[in-house]
Design a protein around this motif. Structure first.
Motif, PDB file in Angstrom:
ATOM      1  N   GLU A 295       1.007  -1.720  -0.088  1.00 43.01           N
ATOM      2  CA  GLU A 295      -0.068   0.048  -0.117  1.00 43.01           C
ATOM      3  C   GLU A 295       0.761   0.985  -0.546  1.00 43.01           C
ATOM      4  O   GLU A 295       0.341   2.427  -1.273  1.00 43.01           O
ATOM      5  CB  GLU A 295      -0.879  -0.543   0.986  1.00 43.01           C
ATOM      6  CG  GLU A 295      -1.995  -0.361   1.083  1.00 43.01           C
ATOM      7  CD  GLU A 295      -3.389  -0.194   0.415  1.00 43.01           C
ATOM      8  OE1 GLU A 295      -2.824   0.722   0.004  1.00 43.01           O
ATOM      9  OE2 GLU A 295      -3.946  -1.345  -0.650  1.00 43.01           O
ATOM     10  N   CYS A 296       2.281   0.782   0.448  1.00 47.04           N
ATOM     11  CA  CYS A 296       2.790   2.416   0.569  1.00 47.04           C
ATOM     12  C   CYS A 296       4.050   3.134  -0.175  1.00 47.04           C
ATOM     13  O   CYS A 296       3.354   3.923  -1.114  1.00 47.04           O
ATOM     14  CB  CYS A 296       4.070   1.936   1.554  1.00 47.04           C
ATOM     15  SG  CYS A 296       3.085   2.047   3.613  1.00 47.04           S
ATOM     16  N   PHE A 297       4.302   1.743  -1.024  1.00 48.76           N
ATOM     17  CA  PHE A 297       4.522   1.872  -2.345  1.00 48.76           C
ATOM     18  C   PHE A 297       3.966   2.115  -3.440  1.00 48.76           C
ATOM     19  O   PHE A 297       3.535   3.353  -4.089  1.00 48.76           O
ATOM     20  CB  PHE A 297       5.225   0.353  -3.225  1.00 48.76           C
ATOM     21  CG  PHE A 297       5.486   0.207  -4.677  1.00 48.76           C
ATOM     22  CD1 PHE A 297       6.981   0.554  -4.755  1.00 48.76           C
ATOM     23  CD2 PHE A 297       4.766   0.813  -5.964  1.00 48.76           C
ATOM     24  CE1 PHE A 297       7.815   0.657  -5.540  1.00 48.76           C
ATOM     25  CE2 PHE A 297       5.896   0.569  -6.702  1.00 48.76           C
ATOM     26  CZ  PHE A 297       6.818   0.731  -6.590  1.00 48.76           C
ATOM     27  N   LEU A 298       1.903   1.463  -3.689  1.00 52.45           N
ATOM     28  CA  LEU A 298       1.388   2.214  -4.110  1.00 52.45           C
ATOM     29  C   LEU A 298       0.602   3.543  -4.121  1.00 52.45           C
ATOM     30  O   LEU A 298       0.466   4.435  -4.687  1.00 52.45           O
ATOM     31  CB  LEU A 298      -0.271   1.722  -3.982  1.00 52.45           C
ATOM     32  CG  LEU A 298       0.138  -0.076  -4.952  1.00 52.45           C
ATOM     33  CD1 LEU A 298      -1.304  -0.672  -3.901  1.00 52.45           C
ATOM     34  CD2 LEU A 298       0.087   0.135  -6.499  1.00 52.45           C
ATOM     35  N   ILE A 299       0.880   4.236  -3.103  1.00 54.84           N
ATOM     36  CA  ILE A 299       0.511   5.335  -1.988  1.00 54.84           C
ATOM     37  C   ILE A 299       1.891   6.403  -2.907  1.00 54.84           C
ATOM     38  O   ILE A 299       1.873   7.393  -3.134  1.00 54.84           O
ATOM     39  CB  ILE A 299       0.950   5.640  -0.583  1.00 54.84           C
ATOM     40  CG1 ILE A 299      -0.356   4.970  -0.468  1.00 54.84           C
ATOM     41  CG2 ILE A 299       0.967   7.291  -0.235  1.00 54.84           C
ATOM     42  CD1 ILE A 299      -0.485   4.825   1.081  1.00 54.84           C
TER      43      ILE A 299
ATOM     44  N   TYR B  16      -4.662   6.155   7.770  1.00 50.19           N
ATOM     45  CA  TYR B  16      -5.364   6.671   8.341  1.00 50.19           C
ATOM     46  C   TYR B  16      -7.269   6.178   7.797  1.00 50.19           C
ATOM     47  O   TYR B  16      -7.976   4.907   8.070  1.00 50.19           O
ATOM     48  CB  TYR B  16      -5.468   7.160   9.161  1.00 50.19           C
ATOM     49  CG  TYR B  16      -6.406   7.787  10.499  1.00 50.19           C
ATOM     50  CD1 TYR B  16      -6.240   7.424  11.509  1.00 50.19           C
ATOM     51  CD2 TYR B  16      -7.526   8.832  10.180  1.00 50.19           C
ATOM     52  CE1 TYR B  16      -7.347   7.031  12.416  1.00 50.19           C
ATOM     53  CE2 TYR B  16      -8.572   9.080  11.185  1.00 50.19           C
ATOM     54  CZ  TYR B  16      -9.052   7.958  11.935  1.00 50.19           C
ATOM     55  OH  TYR B  16      -9.763   8.197  13.248  1.00 50.19           O
ATOM     56  N   ARG B  17      -7.488   6.265   6.662  1.00 46.58           N
ATOM     57  CA  ARG B  17      -8.442   6.361   6.056  1.00 46.58           C
ATOM     58  C   ARG B  17      -8.743   4.471   5.981  1.00 46.58           C
ATOM     59  O   ARG B  17      -9.743   4.022   5.829  1.00 46.58           O
ATOM     60  CB  ARG B  17      -8.268   6.614   4.344  1.00 46.58           C
ATOM     61  CG  ARG B  17      -9.355   6.604   3.945  1.00 46.58           C
ATOM     62  CD  ARG B  17      -9.450   7.560   2.131  1.00 46.58           C
ATOM     63  NE  ARG B  17      -9.172   8.595   2.510  1.00 46.58           N
ATOM     64  CZ  ARG B  17      -8.362   9.320   1.985  1.00 46.58           C
ATOM     65  NH1 ARG B  17      -7.690   8.602   1.255  1.00 46.58           N
ATOM     66  NH2 ARG B  17      -7.814  10.410   2.543  1.00 46.58           N
ATOM     67  N   MET B  18      -7.856   4.118   5.224  1.00 44.14           N
ATOM     68  CA  MET B  18      -7.357   2.566   5.511  1.00 44.14           C
ATOM     69  C   MET B  18      -7.704   1.714   7.383  1.00 44.14           C
ATOM     70  O   MET B  18      -9.403   1.052   6.734  1.00 44.14           O
ATOM     71  CB  MET B  18      -6.442   1.929   5.264  1.00 44.14           C
ATOM     72  CG  MET B  18      -6.465   0.137   5.614  1.00 44.14           C
ATOM     73  SD  MET B  18      -4.583  -0.188   4.559  1.00 44.14           S
ATOM     74  CE  MET B  18      -3.520  -0.430   6.008  1.00 44.14           C
ATOM     75  N   PHE B  19      -7.364   3.177   8.240  1.00 40.46           N
ATOM     76  CA  PHE B  19      -7.815   2.017   9.185  1.00 40.46           C
ATOM     77  C   PHE B  19      -8.752   2.326   9.581  1.00 40.46           C
ATOM     78  O   PHE B  19     -10.252   1.268  10.117  1.00 40.46           O
ATOM     79  CB  PHE B  19      -7.052   2.154  10.348  1.00 40.46           C
ATOM     80  CG  PHE B  19      -7.451   2.535  12.120  1.00 40.46           C
ATOM     81  CD1 PHE B  19      -7.211   0.857  12.235  1.00 40.46           C
ATOM     82  CD2 PHE B  19      -8.064   3.430  12.055  1.00 40.46           C
ATOM     83  CE1 PHE B  19      -7.373   0.892  13.599  1.00 40.46           C
ATOM     84  CE2 PHE B  19      -8.181   3.224  13.816  1.00 40.46           C
ATOM     85  CZ  PHE B  19      -8.108   1.898  14.571  1.00 40.46           C
ATOM     86  N   SER B  20      -9.598   3.783   9.678  1.00 36.70           N
ATOM     87  CA  SER B  20     -11.280   3.784  10.237  1.00 36.70           C
ATOM     88  C   SER B  20     -12.558   3.188   8.643  1.00 36.70           C
ATOM     89  O   SER B  20     -13.583   2.639   9.194  1.00 36.70           O
ATOM     90  CB  SER B  20     -11.307   5.653   9.455  1.00 36.70           C
ATOM     91  OG  SER B  20     -11.128   5.783   7.795  1.00 36.70           O
ATOM     92  N   LYS B  21     -11.908   2.931   7.678  1.00 32.84           N
ATOM     93  CA  LYS B  21     -12.356   2.006   6.705  1.00 32.84           C
ATOM     94  C   LYS B  21     -12.962   0.690   7.680  1.00 32.84           C
ATOM     95  O   LYS B  21     -13.478  -0.118   7.445  1.00 32.84           O
ATOM     96  CB  LYS B  21     -11.876   1.722   5.562  1.00 32.84           C
ATOM     97  CG  LYS B  21     -12.975   0.896   4.114  1.00 32.84           C
ATOM     98  CD  LYS B  21     -12.565   1.302   3.145  1.00 32.84           C
ATOM     99  CE  LYS B  21     -13.591   0.057   1.985  1.00 32.84           C
ATOM    100  NZ  LYS B  21     -12.564   0.389   0.930  1.00 32.84           N
TER     101      LYS B  21
ATOM    102  N   ARG C  14      -1.892  10.189   5.644  1.00 29.62           N
ATOM    103  CA  ARG C  14      -3.842  10.054   5.650  1.00 29.62           C
ATOM    104  C   ARG C  14      -4.163   8.811   4.879  1.00 29.62           C
ATOM    105  O   ARG C  14      -5.257   8.151   4.827  1.00 29.62           O
ATOM    106  CB  ARG C  14      -4.643  11.281   4.655  1.00 29.62           C
ATOM    107  CG  ARG C  14      -4.207  12.488   5.526  1.00 29.62           C
ATOM    108  CD  ARG C  14      -4.063  14.032   3.898  1.00 29.62           C
ATOM    109  NE  ARG C  14      -4.479  14.812   4.856  1.00 29.62           N
ATOM    110  CZ  ARG C  14      -4.920  16.226   4.213  1.00 29.62           C
ATOM    111  NH1 ARG C  14      -4.827  16.115   2.820  1.00 29.62           N
ATOM    112  NH2 ARG C  14      -4.614  17.525   4.614  1.00 29.62           N
ATOM    113  N   ASN C  15      -3.697   8.104   3.847  1.00 27.84           N
ATOM    114  CA  ASN C  15      -4.103   6.741   2.917  1.00 27.84           C
ATOM    115  C   ASN C  15      -4.346   5.678   4.369  1.00 27.84           C
ATOM    116  O   ASN C  15      -5.537   5.092   4.279  1.00 27.84           O
ATOM    117  CB  ASN C  15      -3.119   6.833   2.152  1.00 27.84           C
ATOM    118  CG  ASN C  15      -3.739   8.181   1.139  1.00 27.84           C
ATOM    119  OD1 ASN C  15      -4.834   7.434   0.281  1.00 27.84           O
ATOM    120  ND2 ASN C  15      -2.982   8.678   0.334  1.00 27.84           N
TER     121      ASN C  15
END
Length: 144
Positions: A78-82, A111-116, A108-109
């Motif tokens: 995910e970090c690489f995609l971001i 945390y967005r994954m976590f909140s989802k 942000r991304n």
């Protein structure tokens, strides 16, 4: 090519070097060279990535969905995609720093994954509660 960011060498971050890499990435047409440059940049961001992965794991550990924490390689991908998305949106300038731009986007991304995940578990629990609260005595024979 599979590798873990925690097992790679720690390349020092250099603003000029990173801006040069970003410019090369934007102007290059060779896919092999682009992938090598992206990996080099990803390795330069190692400290930032490891810090954000650790923060995300702490969020998961201190929440009600601690069992659903993704594996390290999933978070790294995910970090690489971001980073790839940040590279396409980043404007190279003397005053702009890719490190801070990527850090903000990464935080942000993730945390967005976590909140989802939290919202999805809440919906699942609400659904389970709805199913358990449903009883047959509330229905009459002619309610069809």
């Amino acid at each position: 090519m599979a590798f873990s960011i925690s097992q790679t060498d720690d390349l020092p971050f250099d603003r000029k070097q990173v801006n040069k890499l970003v410019l090369q990435l934007k102007s290059c047409d060779d896919d092999r060279k682009i992938s090598n440059l992206k990996l080099e940049l990803f390795k330069m961001m190692k400290r930032l990535i490891v810090k954000n992965i650790h923060n995300l794991k702490m969020l998961y550990r201190n929440s009600k969905i601690s069992s659903e924490c993704p594996e390290d390689f999933e978070i790294e991908s995910e970090c690489f995609l971001i980073m790839d998305k940040c590279l396409s949106n980043f404007k190279v300038n003397k005053t702009n720093c890719f490190y801070f731009y990527y850090n903000k986007s990464l935080m942000r991304n993730l945390y967005r994954m976590f909140s989802k995940e939290i919202r999805m578990s809440d919906k699942y629990q609400e659904y389970q509660g709805f199913e358990m609260n449903k009883s047959t005595k509330d229905f009459k024979n002619n309610d069809y």
